[in-house]
Motif scaffolding. Structure first.
Motif, PDB file in Angstrom:
ATOM      1  N   TYR A 179       0.776  -1.335  -0.053  1.00 33.57           N
ATOM      2  CA  TYR A 179       0.041  -0.043  -0.030  1.00 33.57           C
ATOM      3  C   TYR A 179       0.804   1.224  -0.004  1.00 33.57           C
ATOM      4  O   TYR A 179       0.539   2.307   0.692  1.00 33.57           O
ATOM      5  CB  TYR A 179      -0.916   0.004   1.145  1.00 33.57           C
ATOM      6  N   ASP A 180       2.014   1.132  -0.606  1.00 33.11           N
ATOM      7  CA  ASP A 180       2.828   2.296  -0.834  1.00 33.11           C
ATOM      8  C   ASP A 180       2.661   3.195  -1.995  1.00 33.11           C
ATOM      9  O   ASP A 180       3.239   2.820  -3.316  1.00 33.11           O
ATOM     10  CB  ASP A 180       4.229   1.878  -0.850  1.00 33.11           C
ATOM     11  N   ARG A 181       1.604   3.906  -1.821  1.00 32.63           N
ATOM     12  CA  ARG A 181       1.180   4.903  -3.082  1.00 32.63           C
ATOM     13  C   ARG A 181       2.394   5.798  -3.834  1.00 32.63           C
ATOM     14  O   ARG A 181       2.513   5.884  -4.800  1.00 32.63           O
ATOM     15  CB  ARG A 181       0.322   5.895  -2.454  1.00 32.63           C
ATOM     16  N   GLU A 182       3.078   6.391  -2.901  1.00 35.77           N
ATOM     17  CA  GLU A 182       4.278   7.078  -3.487  1.00 35.77           C
ATOM     18  C   GLU A 182       5.221   6.245  -4.353  1.00 35.77           C
ATOM     19  O   GLU A 182       5.459   6.518  -5.328  1.00 35.77           O
ATOM     20  CB  GLU A 182       5.076   7.711  -2.484  1.00 35.77           C
ATOM     21  N   ALA A 183       5.489   5.028  -3.906  1.00 31.71           N
ATOM     22  CA  ALA A 183       6.370   4.185  -4.611  1.00 31.71           C
ATOM     23  C   ALA A 183       5.590   3.626  -5.964  1.00 31.71           C
ATOM     24  O   ALA A 183       6.239   3.604  -6.928  1.00 31.71           O
ATOM     25  CB  ALA A 183       6.783   2.865  -3.861  1.00 31.71           C
ATOM     26  N   PHE A 184       4.608   3.449  -5.566  1.00 31.28           N
ATOM     27  CA  PHE A 184       3.778   2.955  -6.916  1.00 31.28           C
ATOM     28  C   PHE A 184       3.254   3.992  -8.027  1.00 31.28           C
ATOM     29  O   PHE A 184       3.676   3.580  -9.384  1.00 31.28           O
ATOM     30  CB  PHE A 184       2.053   2.494  -6.554  1.00 31.28           C
ATOM     31  N   LEU A 185       3.274   5.147  -7.571  1.00 33.43           N
ATOM     32  CA  LEU A 185       3.005   6.358  -8.595  1.00 33.43           C
ATOM     33  C   LEU A 185       4.322   6.385  -9.141  1.00 33.43           C
ATOM     34  O   LEU A 185       4.339   6.857 -10.754  1.00 33.43           O
ATOM     35  CB  LEU A 185       2.604   7.286  -7.962  1.00 33.43           C
ATOM     36  N   ARG A 186       5.579   6.432  -8.635  1.00 32.47           N
ATOM     37  CA  ARG A 186       6.976   6.676  -9.184  1.00 32.47           C
ATOM     38  C   ARG A 186       7.323   5.658  -9.960  1.00 32.47           C
ATOM     39  O   ARG A 186       7.634   5.590 -11.259  1.00 32.47           O
ATOM     40  CB  ARG A 186       7.869   6.718  -7.997  1.00 32.47           C
ATOM     41  N   LEU A 187       7.132   4.547  -9.628  1.00 31.80           N
ATOM     42  CA  LEU A 187       7.588   3.175 -10.554  1.00 31.80           C
ATOM     43  C   LEU A 187       6.463   3.176 -11.641  1.00 31.80           C
ATOM     44  O   LEU A 187       6.985   2.826 -12.811  1.00 31.80           O
ATOM     45  CB  LEU A 187       7.537   1.874  -9.507  1.00 31.80           C
TER      46      LEU A 187
END
Length: 76
Positions: free
Chosen positions: A57-65
């Motif tokens: 549930y890591d939104r920041e990592a998901f968006l960056r990746l």
């Protein structure tokens, strides 16, 4: 003292222009295959990292990746 040639020098002196042109094309083909393999591997790694970010549930990592993945898809 004799002038010693390396095996590369000997092979190059034996090649004619046609052989050199064929080798240049072969070198380009090999480079293309390697480049594609590297890009596909990078794409697979990004997919795994995106899935991991979703699991955590890591939104920041998901968006960056995901942005990086989109850019990579344009190349491949």
């Amino acid at each position: 003292m004799k002038n010693k040639k390396s095996s590369t020098d000997i092979m190059n002196s034996r090649m004619n222009n046609k052989d050199q042109a064929e080798n240049a094309v072969l070198d380009m083909y090999i480079q293309m295959v390697l480049d594609e393999a590297i890009l596909l591997r990078r794409k697979m790694l990004l997919q795994a990292k995106i899935n991991d970010a979703l699991d955590r549930y890591d939104r920041e990592a998901f968006l960056r990746l995901s942005e990086e993945y989109k850019k990579l898809r344009k190349i491949v």
